[in-house]
Design a protein around this motif. Structure first.
Motif, PDB file in Angstrom:
ATOM      1  N   LEU A 228       0.825  -1.200   0.000  1.00  0.00           N
ATOM      2  CA  LEU A 228       0.000   0.000   0.000  1.00  0.00           C
ATOM      3  C   LEU A 228       0.863   1.256   0.000  1.00  0.00           C
ATOM      4  O   LEU A 228       0.333   2.366  -0.057  1.00  0.00           O
ATOM      5  N   GLY A 229       2.190   1.073   0.067  1.00  0.00           N
ATOM      6  CA  GLY A 229       3.088   2.225  -0.010  1.00  0.00           C
ATOM      7  C   GLY A 229       4.180   2.183   1.033  1.00  0.00           C
ATOM      8  O   GLY A 229       4.065   1.513   2.067  1.00  0.00           O
ATOM      9  N   GLY A 230       5.271   2.890   0.756  1.00  0.00           N
ATOM     10  CA  GLY A 230       6.389   2.988   1.683  1.00  0.00           C
ATOM     11  C   GLY A 230       6.153   4.049   2.737  1.00  0.00           C
ATOM     12  O   GLY A 230       5.506   5.065   2.479  1.00  0.00           O
ATOM     13  N   ILE A 231       6.689   3.813   3.942  1.00  0.00           N
ATOM     14  CA  ILE A 231       6.505   4.729   5.068  1.00  0.00           C
ATOM     15  C   ILE A 231       7.827   5.353   5.501  1.00  0.00           C
ATOM     16  O   ILE A 231       7.914   6.548   5.719  1.00  0.00           O
ATOM     17  N   HIS A 232       8.862   4.548   5.625  1.00  0.00           N
ATOM     18  CA  HIS A 232      10.164   5.091   6.015  1.00  0.00           C
ATOM     19  C   HIS A 232      11.281   4.175   5.540  1.00  0.00           C
ATOM     20  O   HIS A 232      11.052   3.018   5.200  1.00  0.00           O
ATOM     21  N   ILE A 233      12.476   4.735   5.523  1.00  0.00           N
ATOM     22  CA  ILE A 233      13.677   3.978   5.181  1.00  0.00           C
ATOM     23  C   ILE A 233      14.511   3.807   6.446  1.00  0.00           C
ATOM     24  O   ILE A 233      14.658   4.752   7.227  1.00  0.00           O
TER      25      ILE A 233
ATOM     26  N   SER B  57      18.508   5.425  -0.241  1.00  0.00           N
ATOM     27  CA  SER B  57      18.199   3.995  -0.286  1.00  0.00           C
ATOM     28  C   SER B  57      16.800   3.741  -0.844  1.00  0.00           C
ATOM     29  O   SER B  57      15.841   4.411  -0.476  1.00  0.00           O
ATOM     30  N   PRO B  58      16.665   2.751  -1.742  1.00  0.00           N
ATOM     31  CA  PRO B  58      15.348   2.397  -2.277  1.00  0.00           C
ATOM     32  C   PRO B  58      14.582   1.409  -1.397  1.00  0.00           C
ATOM     33  O   PRO B  58      13.502   0.952  -1.775  1.00  0.00           O
ATOM     34  N   TYR B  59      15.144   1.111  -0.219  1.00  0.00           N
ATOM     35  CA  TYR B  59      14.556   0.058   0.614  1.00  0.00           C
ATOM     36  C   TYR B  59      13.555   0.623   1.621  1.00  0.00           C
ATOM     37  O   TYR B  59      13.725   0.500   2.837  1.00  0.00           O
ATOM     38  N   ALA B  60      12.502   1.223   1.127  1.00  0.00           N
ATOM     39  CA  ALA B  60      11.470   1.768   2.013  1.00  0.00           C
ATOM     40  C   ALA B  60      10.685   0.637   2.673  1.00  0.00           C
ATOM     41  O   ALA B  60      10.359  -0.373   2.034  1.00  0.00           O
ATOM     42  N   ASN B  61      10.372   0.807   3.943  1.00  0.00           N
ATOM     43  CA  ASN B  61       9.539  -0.159   4.666  1.00  0.00           C
ATOM     44  C   ASN B  61       8.078   0.097   4.315  1.00  0.00           C
ATOM     45  O   ASN B  61       7.615   1.241   4.350  1.00  0.00           O
TER      46      ASN B  61
ATOM     47  N   ASN C 239       7.249  14.047  11.511  1.00  0.00           N
ATOM     48  CA  ASN C 239       7.990  14.836  12.499  1.00  0.00           C
ATOM     49  C   ASN C 239       8.392  13.979  13.690  1.00  0.00           C
ATOM     50  O   ASN C 239       9.504  14.109  14.223  1.00  0.00           O
ATOM     51  N   PHE C 240       7.479  13.094  14.114  1.00  0.00           N
ATOM     52  CA  PHE C 240       7.799  12.183  15.225  1.00  0.00           C
ATOM     53  C   PHE C 240       8.995  11.309  14.874  1.00  0.00           C
ATOM     54  O   PHE C 240       9.927  11.150  15.679  1.00  0.00           O
ATOM     55  N   MET C 241       9.003  10.740  13.675  1.00  0.00           N
ATOM     56  CA  MET C 241      10.096   9.860  13.274  1.00  0.00           C
ATOM     57  C   MET C 241      11.430  10.612  13.249  1.00  0.00           C
ATOM     58  O   MET C 241      12.458  10.092  13.692  1.00  0.00           O
ATOM     59  N   GLU C 242      11.403  11.824  12.723  1.00  0.00           N
ATOM     60  CA  GLU C 242      12.642  12.603  12.637  1.00  0.00           C
ATOM     61  C   GLU C 242      13.170  12.983  14.020  1.00  0.00           C
ATOM     62  O   GLU C 242      14.373  12.911  14.277  1.00  0.00           O
ATOM     63  N   GLU C 243      12.263  13.378  14.906  1.00  0.00           N
ATOM     64  CA  GLU C 243      12.680  13.827  16.236  1.00  0.00           C
ATOM     65  C   GLU C 243      13.058  12.657  17.146  1.00  0.00           C
ATOM     66  O   GLU C 243      14.010  12.737  17.919  1.00  0.00           O
ATOM     67  N   GLU C 244      12.299  11.565  17.048  1.00  0.00           N
ATOM     68  CA  GLU C 244      12.516  10.431  17.948  1.00  0.00           C
ATOM     69  C   GLU C 244      13.760   9.636  17.584  1.00  0.00           C
ATOM     70  O   GLU C 244      14.514   9.199  18.459  1.00  0.00           O
ATOM     71  N   TYR C 245      14.011   9.448  16.296  1.00  0.00           N
ATOM     72  CA  TYR C 245      15.076   8.526  15.876  1.00  0.00           C
ATOM     73  C   TYR C 245      16.303   9.233  15.317  1.00  0.00           C
ATOM     74  O   TYR C 245      17.289   8.582  14.997  1.00  0.00           O
ATOM     75  N   LYS C 246      16.226  10.542  15.193  1.00  0.00           N
ATOM     76  CA  LYS C 246      17.412  11.368  14.879  1.00  0.00           C
ATOM     77  C   LYS C 246      18.245  10.821  13.727  1.00  0.00           C
ATOM     78  O   LYS C 246      19.448  10.623  13.835  1.00  0.00           O
ATOM     79  N   GLY C 247      17.586  10.548  12.622  1.00  0.00           N
ATOM     80  CA  GLY C 247      18.291  10.099  11.424  1.00  0.00           C
ATOM     81  C   GLY C 247      18.419   8.598  11.284  1.00  0.00           C
ATOM     82  O   GLY C 247      18.854   8.120  10.237  1.00  0.00           O
ATOM     83  N   ALA C 248      18.078   7.856  12.328  1.00  0.00           N
ATOM     84  CA  ALA C 248      18.162   6.390  12.235  1.00  0.00           C
ATOM     85  C   ALA C 248      17.130   5.852  11.254  1.00  0.00           C
ATOM     86  O   ALA C 248      17.336   4.798  10.653  1.00  0.00           O
ATOM     87  N   ILE C 249      16.016   6.552  11.113  1.00  0.00           N
ATOM     88  CA  ILE C 249      15.047   6.212  10.070  1.00  0.00           C
ATOM     89  C   ILE C 249      14.688   7.510   9.343  1.00  0.00           C
ATOM     90  O   ILE C 249      14.704   8.606   9.924  1.00  0.00           O
ATOM     91  N   VAL C 250      14.369   7.358   8.054  1.00  0.00           N
ATOM     92  CA  VAL C 250      14.089   8.513   7.202  1.00  0.00           C
ATOM     93  C   VAL C 250      12.668   8.389   6.673  1.00  0.00           C
ATOM     94  O   VAL C 250      12.352   7.407   5.990  1.00  0.00           O
ATOM     95  N   PRO C 251      11.783   9.349   6.954  1.00  0.00           N
ATOM     96  CA  PRO C 251      10.396   9.260   6.501  1.00  0.00           C
ATOM     97  C   PRO C 251      10.290   9.279   4.975  1.00  0.00           C
ATOM     98  O   PRO C 251      11.098   9.887   4.276  1.00  0.00           O
TER      99      PRO C 251
END
Length: 292
Positions: free
Chosen positions: A124-129, A245-249, A277-289
């Motif tokens: 249904l679509g990618g959410i984050h890398i 990276s093309p490996y979106a979850n 915004n939550f992903m960027e703030e919580e994981y500090k670059g460990a995951i990319v929206p």
């Protein structure tokens, strides 16, 4: 006598009026024919749709928890089933215990569809890398990697090309002519000047333990497991995959539910500015929206 006759007539009149008002006439006070009536224009229906989504604990289940109250406002009750492996979420989706899952990227999904012909899944679509990283307890830079260093990889074939592409990017290996790095295997390595010893037999969930135990090894760890082990990919990884990276979850479901309104809304919420915004703030670059 006359008074008694008058009294009799009065009583008879009252009894007659009372009999005429018992159930044979509609009750004009509610506008019905003797039945209760509800005004449909004022009746509110609060229907709730329930969906169950399988996810690995970090970060997927944590991201879903953030989406839960937003979905509730739209009448969707999100139930989250947490997994610590990469096999059961697809099996449970196929067997109907899940409406969707959120943990895998496209190469892994394609591998699963090829391996299990009964699966009829769609993305249904990618959410984050989740940029995958190469870690080492003792080796602090690529230039310091000694010859014959063990390289520990996940047994998940879908990740092999992705990991090996990082070694090629750093000039540590080359591939044979015509090999697509994203689908490469260890057998596709052409030049390996440091004679790195690649071993792709490890359970991906256990690789953080080998990172601590095998101090002189290079260990390729998926970001979700790195985060669980209190590793910070942007700081701790010796080599880290970039945001290109093309490996979106993905959010994945059975093909028959591809147009399910609640699942479509789930994807919209996960791609919303609030969740990104939550992903960027919580994981500090460990995951990319991913927004598209």
């Amino acid at each position: 006598m006359k008074k008694l006759f008058t009294l009799f007539i009065s009583i008879l009149f009252v009894v007659t009026l009372t009999a005429c008002g018992t159930g044979d006439e509609p009750d004009e006070s509610d506008g019905s024919n003797g039945e209760s009536q509800t005004d449909d224009s004022t009746e509110e229906t609060n229907e709730t749709t329930s969906i169950t989504v399988g996810a690995t604990a970090v970060p997927h289940a944590e991201v879903l928890e953030q989406a839960k109250p937003i979905l509730a406002e739209q009448g969707i009750d999100l139930k989250i089933e947490t997994y610590d492996d990469y096999v059961l979420p697809n099996r449970d989706l196929y067997e109907g215990r899940l409406d969707a899952n959120y943990y895998q990227h496209t190469p892994y999904l394609n591998q699963q569809l090829k391996e299990f012909e009964e699966y009829d899944f769609v993305s249904l679509g990618g959410i984050h890398i989740e940029p995958i990283g190469i870690y080492s307890s003792n080796i602090s830079s690529v230039d310091e990697i000694p010859e014959n260093t063990p390289v520990l990889l996940s047994s998940s074939v879908a990740d092999h090309g992705r990991i090996l592409a990082l070694f090629e990017r750093e000039g540590l290996i080359t591939f044979k002519d015509g090999v697509d790095p994203q689908s490469a295997s260890i057998d596709d390595i052409d030049e390996n000047p440091k004679n790195l010893e690649f071993d792709a037999t490890y359970d991906p969930a256990l690789l953080p333990q080998f990172y601590e135990r095998e101090e002189d090894a290079l260990v390729a760890i998926n970001t979700n497991y790195a985060i669980e082990a209190d590793l910070h990919p942007a700081e701790d990884a010796l080599i880290l995959e970039g945001s290109e990276s093309p490996y979106a979850n993905l959010v994945v479901t059975n093909s028959e539910n591809e147009n399910d309104e609640a699942l479509q809304t789930l994807v919209e919420v996960l791609r919303s500015e609030e969740i990104q915004n939550f992903m960027e703030e919580e994981y500090k670059g460990a995951i990319v929206p991913v927004s598209e």
